[in-house]
Design a protein around this motif. Structure first.
Motif, PDB file in Angstrom:
ATOM      1  N   THR A 237     -61.290  -2.145   9.922  1.00 53.36           N
ATOM      2  CA  THR A 237     -62.575  -1.808  10.567  1.00 53.36           C
ATOM      3  C   THR A 237     -62.631  -2.283  12.008  1.00 53.36           C
ATOM      4  OG1 THR A 237     -63.506  -3.868   9.673  1.00 53.36           O
ATOM      5  CG2 THR A 237     -63.794  -1.863   8.374  1.00 53.36           C
ATOM      6  N   GLN A 238     -61.461  -2.718  12.564  1.00 47.06           N
ATOM      7  CA  GLN A 238     -61.310  -3.090  13.961  1.00 47.06           C
ATOM      8  C   GLN A 238     -62.130  -4.322  14.342  1.00 47.06           C
ATOM      9  OE1 GLN A 238     -62.164   0.377  16.343  1.00 47.06           O
ATOM     10  NE2 GLN A 238     -60.398   1.516  15.532  1.00 47.06           N
ATOM     11  N   HIS A 239     -62.417  -5.189  13.350  1.00 42.96           N
ATOM     12  CA  HIS A 239     -63.027  -6.466  13.674  1.00 42.96           C
ATOM     13  C   HIS A 239     -61.976  -7.488  14.073  1.00 42.96           C
ATOM     14  CE1 HIS A 239     -66.401  -4.600  11.506  1.00 42.96           C
ATOM     15  NE2 HIS A 239     -67.189  -5.491  12.125  1.00 42.96           N
ATOM     16  N   TRP A 240     -60.764  -7.300  13.585  1.00 48.94           N
ATOM     17  CA  TRP A 240     -59.641  -8.145  13.989  1.00 48.94           C
ATOM     18  C   TRP A 240     -58.701  -7.327  14.859  1.00 48.94           C
ATOM     19  CZ3 TRP A 240     -57.699 -11.179   9.055  1.00 48.94           C
ATOM     20  CH2 TRP A 240     -58.668 -12.135   8.698  1.00 48.94           C
ATOM     21  N   LYS A 241     -58.071  -8.022  15.804  1.00 50.90           N
ATOM     22  CA  LYS A 241     -57.120  -7.341  16.657  1.00 50.90           C
ATOM     23  C   LYS A 241     -55.713  -7.337  16.063  1.00 50.90           C
ATOM     24  CE  LYS A 241     -59.580  -8.416  20.949  1.00 50.90           C
ATOM     25  NZ  LYS A 241     -59.481  -9.041  22.284  1.00 50.90           N
ATOM     26  N   SER A 242     -55.444  -8.151  15.061  1.00 57.83           N
ATOM     27  CA  SER A 242     -54.120  -8.218  14.411  1.00 57.83           C
ATOM     28  C   SER A 242     -54.298  -8.169  12.913  1.00 57.83           C
ATOM     29  CB  SER A 242     -53.369  -9.490  14.825  1.00 57.83           C
ATOM     30  OG  SER A 242     -54.034 -10.639  14.334  1.00 57.83           O
ATOM     31  N   ARG A 243     -53.190  -7.892  12.212  1.00 61.02           N
ATOM     32  CA  ARG A 243     -53.224  -7.823  10.757  1.00 61.02           C
ATOM     33  C   ARG A 243     -53.303  -9.193  10.109  1.00 61.02           C
ATOM     34  NH1 ARG A 243     -49.070  -6.517   8.357  1.00 61.02           N
ATOM     35  NH2 ARG A 243     -49.985  -5.448   6.552  1.00 61.02           N
ATOM     36  N   GLY A 244     -53.105 -10.223  10.874  1.00 55.28           N
ATOM     37  CA  GLY A 244     -53.113 -11.565  10.329  1.00 55.28           C
ATOM     38  C   GLY A 244     -52.068 -12.427  11.001  1.00 55.28           C
ATOM     39  N   TYR A 245     -51.850 -13.581  10.453  1.00 55.65           N
ATOM     40  CA  TYR A 245     -50.968 -14.565  11.065  1.00 55.65           C
ATOM     41  C   TYR A 245     -49.575 -14.477  10.448  1.00 55.65           C
ATOM     42  CZ  TYR A 245     -49.388 -19.091  12.841  1.00 55.65           C
ATOM     43  OH  TYR A 245     -48.694 -20.084  13.477  1.00 55.65           O
TER      44      TYR A 245
ATOM     45  N   LYS B 171     -47.650 -10.013   9.926  1.00 57.70           N
ATOM     46  CA  LYS B 171     -48.068 -10.510   8.628  1.00 57.70           C
ATOM     47  C   LYS B 171     -47.675  -9.528   7.535  1.00 57.70           C
ATOM     48  CE  LYS B 171     -52.090 -11.913   5.939  1.00 57.70           C
ATOM     49  NZ  LYS B 171     -51.814 -10.948   4.879  1.00 57.70           N
ATOM     50  N   LEU B 172     -47.080 -10.072   6.443  1.00 59.86           N
ATOM     51  CA  LEU B 172     -46.655  -9.220   5.344  1.00 59.86           C
ATOM     52  C   LEU B 172     -47.856  -8.882   4.465  1.00 59.86           C
ATOM     53  CD1 LEU B 172     -43.346 -11.058   4.326  1.00 59.86           C
ATOM     54  CD2 LEU B 172     -43.640  -9.181   5.941  1.00 59.86           C
ATOM     55  N   GLY B 173     -47.700  -7.872   3.664  1.00 58.69           N
ATOM     56  CA  GLY B 173     -48.757  -7.478   2.744  1.00 58.69           C
ATOM     57  C   GLY B 173     -49.647  -6.396   3.321  1.00 58.69           C
ATOM     58  N   ARG B 174     -50.663  -6.036   2.564  1.00 50.43           N
ATOM     59  CA  ARG B 174     -51.552  -4.970   2.993  1.00 50.43           C
ATOM     60  C   ARG B 174     -52.463  -5.449   4.126  1.00 50.43           C
ATOM     61  NH1 ARG B 174     -55.744  -4.526  -2.138  1.00 50.43           N
ATOM     62  NH2 ARG B 174     -56.693  -6.602  -1.922  1.00 50.43           N
ATOM     63  N   SER B 175     -52.980  -4.510   4.862  1.00 50.41           N
ATOM     64  CA  SER B 175     -53.846  -4.832   5.999  1.00 50.41           C
ATOM     65  C   SER B 175     -55.203  -5.289   5.507  1.00 50.41           C
ATOM     66  CB  SER B 175     -54.007  -3.609   6.903  1.00 50.41           C
ATOM     67  OG  SER B 175     -52.741  -3.207   7.415  1.00 50.41           O
ATOM     68  N   PRO B 176     -55.774  -6.348   6.084  1.00 47.76           N
ATOM     69  CA  PRO B 176     -57.120  -6.789   5.694  1.00 47.76           C
ATOM     70  C   PRO B 176     -58.189  -5.759   6.098  1.00 47.76           C
ATOM     71  CG  PRO B 176     -55.910  -8.521   6.861  1.00 47.76           C
ATOM     72  CD  PRO B 176     -55.136  -7.259   7.045  1.00 47.76           C
ATOM     73  N   ARG B 177     -59.314  -5.823   5.415  1.00 54.49           N
ATOM     74  CA  ARG B 177     -60.416  -4.906   5.703  1.00 54.49           C
ATOM     75  C   ARG B 177     -60.937  -5.092   7.121  1.00 54.49           C
ATOM     76  NH1 ARG B 177     -61.817  -6.302   0.324  1.00 54.49           N
ATOM     77  NH2 ARG B 177     -63.122  -7.999   1.141  1.00 54.49           N
ATOM     78  N   LEU B 178     -60.978  -6.331   7.599  1.00 51.68           N
ATOM     79  CA  LEU B 178     -61.490  -6.573   8.949  1.00 51.68           C
ATOM     80  C   LEU B 178     -60.581  -5.966  10.007  1.00 51.68           C
ATOM     81  CD1 LEU B 178     -62.729 -10.264   8.608  1.00 51.68           C
ATOM     82  CD2 LEU B 178     -64.084  -8.173   8.608  1.00 51.68           C
ATOM     83  N   PHE B 179     -59.283  -5.876   9.729  1.00 54.24           N
ATOM     84  CA  PHE B 179     -58.383  -5.210  10.670  1.00 54.24           C
ATOM     85  C   PHE B 179     -58.567  -3.697  10.628  1.00 54.24           C
ATOM     86  CE2 PHE B 179     -54.255  -3.146  11.418  1.00 54.24           C
ATOM     87  CZ  PHE B 179     -54.057  -3.501  12.755  1.00 54.24           C
TER      88      PHE B 179
END
Length: 770
Positions: A219-227, A209-217
Motif C-alpha cells: 500500500t506504499q506506506h513503506w519504501k522497502s519490503r523490509g530489513y 528481505k526474503l518472504g512475501r511483501s508486507p501489506r504496508l509495502f
C-alpha cells in the motif's frame, strides 16, 4: 570345496533387490540395487547401482547425483552372502507408495495441487527424454541394464538426445541413474529440490528481505519490503535469542535485542538512557528473530524452556498401540521401577518412620497383567530387577500373598517368563543381567534415553498405582518434594510394611481379575458364547487356551539359583544361622535359625558336632521374606525354613529391619552392662562373705577339739553324715512348724534389732570395717 562339505543355502537374488553390508563388513560401498544378472557359467556378472547416499554435512539430506551402474562377479557376491558379509534387505521405495491421484487428494489447497501438477509435468518430460534410451522401442518396458550399458552407442545416444532437447549430457545421465536406482519407476524423476539447491552449509546472501511483501509495502506506506539480514545481524539475533527464559518470553527477548542493536539510545536530563527503536522496516521482524535466532543459537524455544532432558522426549503420537506388534502372550513384558511415594513405619514402633520403598513391576505387554513385583528398601539394581523376574516366574503365588493375609485364587497372578523384556537404561544393565540373559535365552531390550513413552504401558501403570493406592495412604509425598513451611509427610506415616503389601496385592488382583478392558480382548473372546468377562486374566487365559502363549520354559530352581541374592551364614550343629553386620561387626543374628529334613540328611550338622567348628556358607534368600531360604549343594538347592512359631517375624519383618532390631538389642545390652556388673559384684561379695563365715566357724570348731582331725577322717563316713543331716533337717523343719503355730511373726523393727550373726561379722572383716 571338499567332498561332503555342506553349503549354506543362499537367499534368492531377484532384480530390484537391495544388498547391504553385513555386520562389521565393508565389502560394498553401501546399499546397492540389483539391476541385472548375466548368467554365463563361472563368468556370470551382476549389475549393481548405488542407492542415494546421505550428504556428509546433513544426514537427513541426500546427494543429488548417483553413481552409474557397475558389474561384479556373481560368484563373488554369492560368497559374500554365504559369509554373511553381505545381506539382502527389504527397503520400500517411497516413489511407488502413492498414485498421482493420491498425491493430489492429499494436498490441502488448490495452490498446492497446482504446484504438484507442475511437478507431474516436469517428471513426465524427464521420463520422455530418457525413454528412448532406457526403454524398448515398442513401449514402456525397460531394457536390461546390461544391454543398455554394454551398447557401444550408449554415450552417443545420450549426446544426440541431449542436443535434441537442448540439455547437457550430464543431466540426462543423472536422470537415467536416478531412474535405475529407484527401481526403474517414473516417479523417481520428481524434482526433489529439497537439499539439492545451493552448496551444503552455505547461507544465501540477502540483497532484499526474503518472504512475501508486507501489506504496508504493497500500500506504499513503506519504501522497502523490509530489513535484509547480514551475517552480523543473524549472529546478533542469535545472541538475543539466548535471552529467552521462563521470566523472559520470546517477544520480550526480541524487543530487548532490538533495543540493543536497532535503536537510538537517548539520555534524558536525569541521566536515564532510553532506547528508541528504529521503524519496523529498518529492523528485523519477530519472524526473522525466531527463525535465525534458533538457527544461530542451536536450540528451539521448547529446548530452552524445558531443558535438554524433557525437550528430548518425543511428544508426537504415531497412532499405534503397544499391542499392534504382539500376537501372543509371553512374547514381551515391560519392566520399570519407581518410588512408592509413601513413608512407612517400623512394625516394632509406629513412631519409627521409614523412607519410601523402591517398587519394581513386570507387566505382560499383550494382556496387560501384572505378574511380577518387588517392593523393598533395597535400591534399584540388577539384583532387585532379577528378583522381580524371579517373582514373576513363580507359578503359584498363593503362599506369597497369604504371608500378608491375602487369599488369592490360583492363577490370579500367573507365573511367566517372557521371551523379551523391554526396560529403560537402568536396573537391567549389568553383568548379572547379561549372564541371566545368556543362560535362559531371554532378551533384554532397552528404550532410548529419556524415552519413557516407548514403554508407556508400564509408565502409566505407575501413575495408576500412585493414584489408586499410594496417594491415599497417610504419609504420602504425592510425588512432590516438600516445600518450606509444609508438613513433612514422614511425620504423618502410620502404615507398616505388611499393611502396605496387603493393599498392594489387592490392587494387583483388582487390576488383573476385576477391571474390564474390552479394548485389549481379541474379537473372538468378545463375541464368544457364553460371554467371557473381558478382564486381563481372562484375556491371558484365552490366549493360553488358544495355544498362543509363547513364554519360555524354565526350571524355577535354576531361576532361583541365578536370581536370589547371597546372604552370609554358618552351619551349626542345630541348623543354619545368618550372619549380619551389627554396628559394623559381623555376628550371628538373633533367633534366625534355619533347618529342614533335607539339611539333616546332608550330614553337615553332624560334621559340625564332631569337629566343633562351624561351616561358613552362603544362603540364597529373598531379604524381604525371612520365612525361608535355600542352601546350594552339589545336588542342587535345599530349602530350609525358619521356625514357624515366629509368625510375626516371618510375616511382617524384612532382613534390614531385623538387623536394626539386633542393633537395638546390642545397644540395650551395652546400657545394661553397669547393672549387670553390679549384680555380679553383689553375688561375688555374698559368696565371699558366706565362705569367710564358714572358714571362721571351721577354725572355732577345730580349736575346741583336743586334736586336729585328719583329712581322711573328714571325708569318711559320707553316707552316714548324709543320713544324720537329713534327720537333723527334718527335726528343724518340724520345730519351725511348731513354733510358727504357737508364736506370731516378729515385727520388722524387732527383726532389725536382732544381734548380728557370724556371717555379718565375717562380711565386716572382709570389707575392712573391723
Amino acid at each position: 570345496m571338499a567332498e561332503g562339505e555342506r553349503v549354506s543355502p543362499l537367499p534368492p537374488l531377484n532384480l530390484g533387490d537391495i544388498l547391504d553390508n553385513g555386520p562389521g563388513s565393508s565389502e560394498l560401498s553401501g546399499p546397492v540395487r540389483i539391476l541385472d544378472i548375466q548368467y554365463n557359467g563361472s563368468d556370470s556378472l551382476i549389475w549393481l547401482i548405488d542407492r542415494e547416499r546421505p550428504c556428509k554435512d546433513n544426514s537427513n539430506q541426500r546427494k543429488s547425483y548417483v553413481r552409474q551402474p557397475y558389474a561384479r562377479r556373481l560368484s563373488e557376491i554369492e560368497e559374500l552372502l554365504r559369509a554373511s558379509k553381505c545381506v539382502v534387505v527389504n527397503i520400500q521405495s517411497k516413489t511407488v507408495q502413492y498414485t498421482d491421484q493420491d498425491r493430489l487428494n492429499a494436498c490441502a489447497s488448490e495452490k498446492a495441487r497446482a504446484k504438484l501438477r507442475k511437478q507431474f509435468k516436469e517428471r513426465d518430460e524427464r521420463f520422455a527424454a530418457i525413454r528412448p534410451i532406457v526403454c524398448k522401442p515398442d513401449g514402456h518396458q525397460a531394457r536390461p541394464v546390461s544391454e543398455v550399458v554394454s551398447d557401444p552407442t550408449f554415450a552417443r545416444q545420450i549426446d544426440e538426445r541431449a542436443r535434441e532437447l537442448q540439455r547437457t549430457p550430464l543431466t540426462l545421465r543423472r536422470w537415467i541413474n536416478r531412474y535405475w536406482t529407484s527401481g526403474s519407476v517414473r516417479s523417481a524423476l520428481f524434482a526433489g529440490y529439497l537439499g539439492r539447491c545451493g552448496n551444503p552449509g552455505v547461507e544465501k546472501k540477502q540483497e532484499s528481505k526474503l518472504g512475501r511483501s508486507p501489506r504496508l509495502f504493497k500500500t506504499q506506506h513503506w519504501k522497502s519490503r523490509g530489513y535484509p539480514l547480514s551475517q552480523l545481524d543473524k549472529q546478533r539475533l542469535g545472541y538475543g535469542f539466548a535471552l529467552i527464559s521462563r521470566e523472559t518470553p520470546a517477544r520480550d527477548a526480541y524487543l530487548l535485542t532490538c533495543s540493543a542493536y536497532w535503536a537510538v539510545h537517548e539520555e534524558s536530563p536525569t541521566g536515564e538512557v532510553k532506547a528508541v527503536l528504529f521503524p519496523r522496516e529498518l529492523r528485523p521482524s519477530f519472524d526473522q528473530f525466531m527463525r535465525w535466532g534458533e538457527k544461530k543459537h542451536g536450540k528451539s524455544v521448547r529446548e530452552i524452556l524445558l531443558g535438554p532432558t524433557k525437550s528430548a522426549q518425543i511428544k508426537k503420537t504415531s497412532g499405534k498401540s503397544e499391542q499392534d506388534s504382539l500376537v501372543a502372550v509371553g512374547q514381551q513384558s515391560m519392566f520399570d521401577g519407581t518410588s512408592n511415594d509413601v513413608y512407612l513405619v517400623s512394625f516394632r514402633s509406629r513412631l519409627k518412620k521409614l523412607p519410601p520403598m523402591t517398587r519394581l513391576i513386570l507387566k505382560e505387554s499383550r494382556s496387560g497383567i501384572i505378574f511380577g513385583v518387588y517392593c523393598g528398601w533395597e535400591p534399584a539394581s540388577p539384583r532387585t530387577a532379577l528378583l522381580t523376574i524371579l517373582h514373576g516366574a513363580l507359578r503359584d503365588k498363593r503362599s506369597w500373598a497369604s504371608r500378608f493375609g491375602v487369599d488369592i485364587d490360583e492363577g490370579a497372578i500367573p507365573g511367566l517368563l517372557t521371551r523379551s523384556v523391554l526396560a529403560d537404561n537402568g536396573e537391567l544393565k549389568g553383568q548379572e543381567s547379561t549372564e541371566f540373559e545368556q543362560q535362559f535365552g531371554i532378551g533384554f531390550h532397552f528404550t532410548p534415553a529419556m524415552r519413557g513413552d516407548a514403554k508407556g504401558g508400564v509408565e502409566t501403570e505407575h501413575d495408576r498405582m500412585h493414584s489408586h493406592l499410594d496417594h491415599k495412604i497417610p504419609g504420602s509425598t504425592h510425588g512432590k518434594p516438600r516445600k518450606r513451611g509444609e508438613v513433612n509427610p514422614a511425620s504423618e506415616a502410620l502404615w507398616n510394611y505388611a499393611e502396605y503389601m496387603s493393599e498392594l496385592i489387592k490392587h494387583i488382583i483388582w487390576h488383573n481379575c476385576e477391571e474390564e478392558v474390552p479394548n485389549l480382548a481379541p474379537d473372538g473372546m468378545l463375541l464368544a458364547e457364553p460371554s467371557v468377562k473381558p478382564t486381563r486374566i481372562n484375556i491371558y487365559n484365552w490366549f493360553t487356551r488358544q495355544g498362543l502363549n509363547v513364554g519360555l520354559n524354565f526350571d524355577y530352581n535354576d531361576l532361583r539359583a541365578y536370581n536370589l541374592p547371597d546372604v552370609q551364614a554358618v552351619i551349626c550343629k542345630n541348623g543354619i544361622r545368618l550372619i549380619g553386620k551389627v554396628h559394623g561387626r559381623k555376628m550371628r543374628l538373633l533367633r534366625l535359625r534355619y533347618t529342614s529334613d533335607a539339611l539333616a540328611k546332608t550330614g553337615l550338622m553332624e560334621q559340625v558336632k564332631l569337629t566343633g567348628k562351624d561351616i561358613p556358607t552362603m544362603l540364597k534368600m529373598d531379604t524381604t521374606d525371612l520365612s525361608q531360604a535355600w542352601l546350594p549343594t552339589r545336588n542342587g538347592l535345599i530349602r530350609v525354613v525358619h521356625s514357624p512359631r515366629d509368625k510375626i517375624i516371618n510375616k511382617n519383618l524384612v532382613l534390614d529391619e531385623w538387623i536394626t532390631y539386633c542393633e537395638d538389642q546390642a545397644i540395650r545390652g551395652d546400657l545394661l552392662n553397669n547393672e549387670r556388673d553390679q549384680q555380679g559384684a553383689d553375688k561375688v561379695q555374698r559368696f565371699a562373705a558366706v565362705t569367710e563365715s564358714a572358714r571362721a566357724e571351721v577354725k572355732t570348731e577345730i580349736s575346741m577339739l583336743n586334736k586336729k582331725p585328719s583329712l581322711v577322717s573328714i571325708v569318711s563316713h559320707l553316707e552316714q553324715n548324709r543320713r544324720e543331716e537329713l534327720a537333723l533337717l527334718r527335726e528343724q523343719d518340724q520345730q519351725q512348724l511348731d513354733e510358727a503355730a504357737i508364736s506370731p511373726t516378729l515385727p520388722v523393727d524387732e527383726v532389725d534389732d536382732m544381734p548380728p550373726t557370724l556371717a555379718d561379722h565375717a562380711m565386716s572383716r572382709f570389707l575392712g570395717n573391723e
